[in-house]
Design an enzyme around this catalytic site. Structure first.
Site, PDB file in Angstrom:
ATOM      1  N   HIS A  13      32.008   0.541  -7.392  1.00  0.00           N
ATOM      2  CA  HIS A  13      31.929   1.991  -7.229  1.00  0.00           C
ATOM      3  C   HIS A  13      33.305   2.600  -7.482  1.00  0.00           C
ATOM      4  CE1 HIS A  13      33.774   1.163  -3.376  1.00  0.00           C
ATOM      5  NE2 HIS A  13      32.765   0.395  -3.036  1.00  0.00           N
TER       6      HIS A  13
HETATM    7  P1  TYD Z   1      31.047  -0.335   0.772  1.00  0.00           P
HETATM    8  O1  TYD Z   1      32.293   0.475   0.685  1.00  0.00           O
HETATM    9  O2  TYD Z   1      29.925   0.001  -0.149  1.00  0.00           O
HETATM   10  O3  TYD Z   1      31.367  -1.884   0.618  1.00  0.00           O
HETATM   11  P2  TYD Z   1      31.990  -2.662  -0.652  1.00  0.00           P
HETATM   12  O4  TYD Z   1      32.592  -1.654  -1.548  1.00  0.00           O
HETATM   13  O5  TYD Z   1      32.986  -3.600  -0.070  1.00  0.00           O
HETATM   14  O6  TYD Z   1      30.881  -3.417  -1.288  1.00  0.00           O
HETATM   15  O7  TYD Z   1      30.540  -0.275   2.286  1.00  0.00           O
HETATM   16  C1  TYD Z   1      29.471  -1.090   2.740  1.00  0.00           C
HETATM   17  C2  TYD Z   1      28.800  -0.346   3.881  1.00  0.00           C
HETATM   18  O8  TYD Z   1      29.718  -0.161   4.948  1.00  0.00           O
HETATM   19  C3  TYD Z   1      28.290   1.035   3.490  1.00  0.00           C
HETATM   20  O9  TYD Z   1      27.030   1.235   4.142  1.00  0.00           O
HETATM   21  C4  TYD Z   1      29.296   1.985   4.083  1.00  0.00           C
HETATM   22  C5  TYD Z   1      29.848   1.218   5.277  1.00  0.00           C
HETATM   23  N1  TYD Z   1      31.265   1.521   5.543  1.00  0.00           N
HETATM   24  C6  TYD Z   1      31.609   2.248   6.661  1.00  0.00           C
HETATM   25  O10 TYD Z   1      30.747   2.670   7.463  1.00  0.00           O
HETATM   26  N2  TYD Z   1      32.932   2.518   6.895  1.00  0.00           N
HETATM   27  C7  TYD Z   1      33.914   2.082   6.059  1.00  0.00           C
HETATM   28  O11 TYD Z   1      35.110   2.340   6.310  1.00  0.00           O
HETATM   29  C8  TYD Z   1      33.545   1.331   4.894  1.00  0.00           C
HETATM   30  C9  TYD Z   1      34.583   0.854   3.921  1.00  0.00           C
HETATM   31  C10 TYD Z   1      32.202   1.082   4.686  1.00  0.00           C
END
Ligand code: TYD
Length: 139
Positions: free
Chosen positions: A56
């Site tokens: 993303h």
């Molecule tokens: P995401 O940023 O999509 O993970 P990655 O990029 O590592 O694959 O986040 C995964 C899930 O965690 C998503 O539902 C959002 C949640 N999240 C939070 O609630 N707080 C945060 O600070 C982060 C980074 C993610």
């Protein structure tokens, strides 16, 4: 919406390393070693072999990623070019400013990725659709 920055704005930043017979120490200070104020810290761990994180872009968030333990790769993509960074030491990290697509992969066993972020968590700051991301780079 037009998102700024290219892969050339992504940089590896060396952190201080205080070497000592008792073990080494590194640290990072906001607006000193990294060019933003830290609003949030999160970490990624217990990643099963072969799994991919990220995939993303952020509209506003700048970030700094450190492999505190183990190793992984970060692929940064500005819609025009891609660059892969291998992080495997706790005394440097990768600064990724806003507006870049990035993915973390090839995590080693027991790796720990710590991410310092310039913003609080906000799902609205994410662009998770790659074609939508490409549109933001081509206006
Ligand atoms: P995401 O940023 O999509 O993970 P990655 O990029 O590592 O694959 O986040 C995964 C899930 O965690 C998503 O539902 C959002 C949640 N999240 C939070 O609630 N707080 C945060 O600070 C982060 C980074 C993610």
């Amino acid at each position: 919406m037009y998102l700024p920055n290219t892969i050339n704005d992504t940089t590896l930043i060396d952190l201080p390393k205080i070497e000592d017979d008792r073990g080494n120490l590194s640290f990072v200070e906001e607006n000193q070693h990294i060019p933003f104020k830290i609003e949030r810290t999160y970490w990624i761990y217990d990643v099963p072999g072969g799994q991919v994180r990220g995939g993303h872009a952020f509209k506003e968030q700048d970030e700094f990623i450190v492999a505190i333990s183990g190793s992984f790769n970060v692929i940064v993509d500005d819609g025009n070019e891609k660059k892969e960074f291998h992080l495997n030491r706790s005394y440097y990290g990768l600064y990724i400013p806003k507006g870049l697509w990035r993915q973390l992969e090839n995590f080693s066993t027991n790796s720990l990725a710590v991410v310092l972020s310039s913003t609080l968590f906000d799902e609205k700051d994410y662009i998770r659709d790659y074609p939508e991301y490409l549109k933001t780079k081509r206006q």
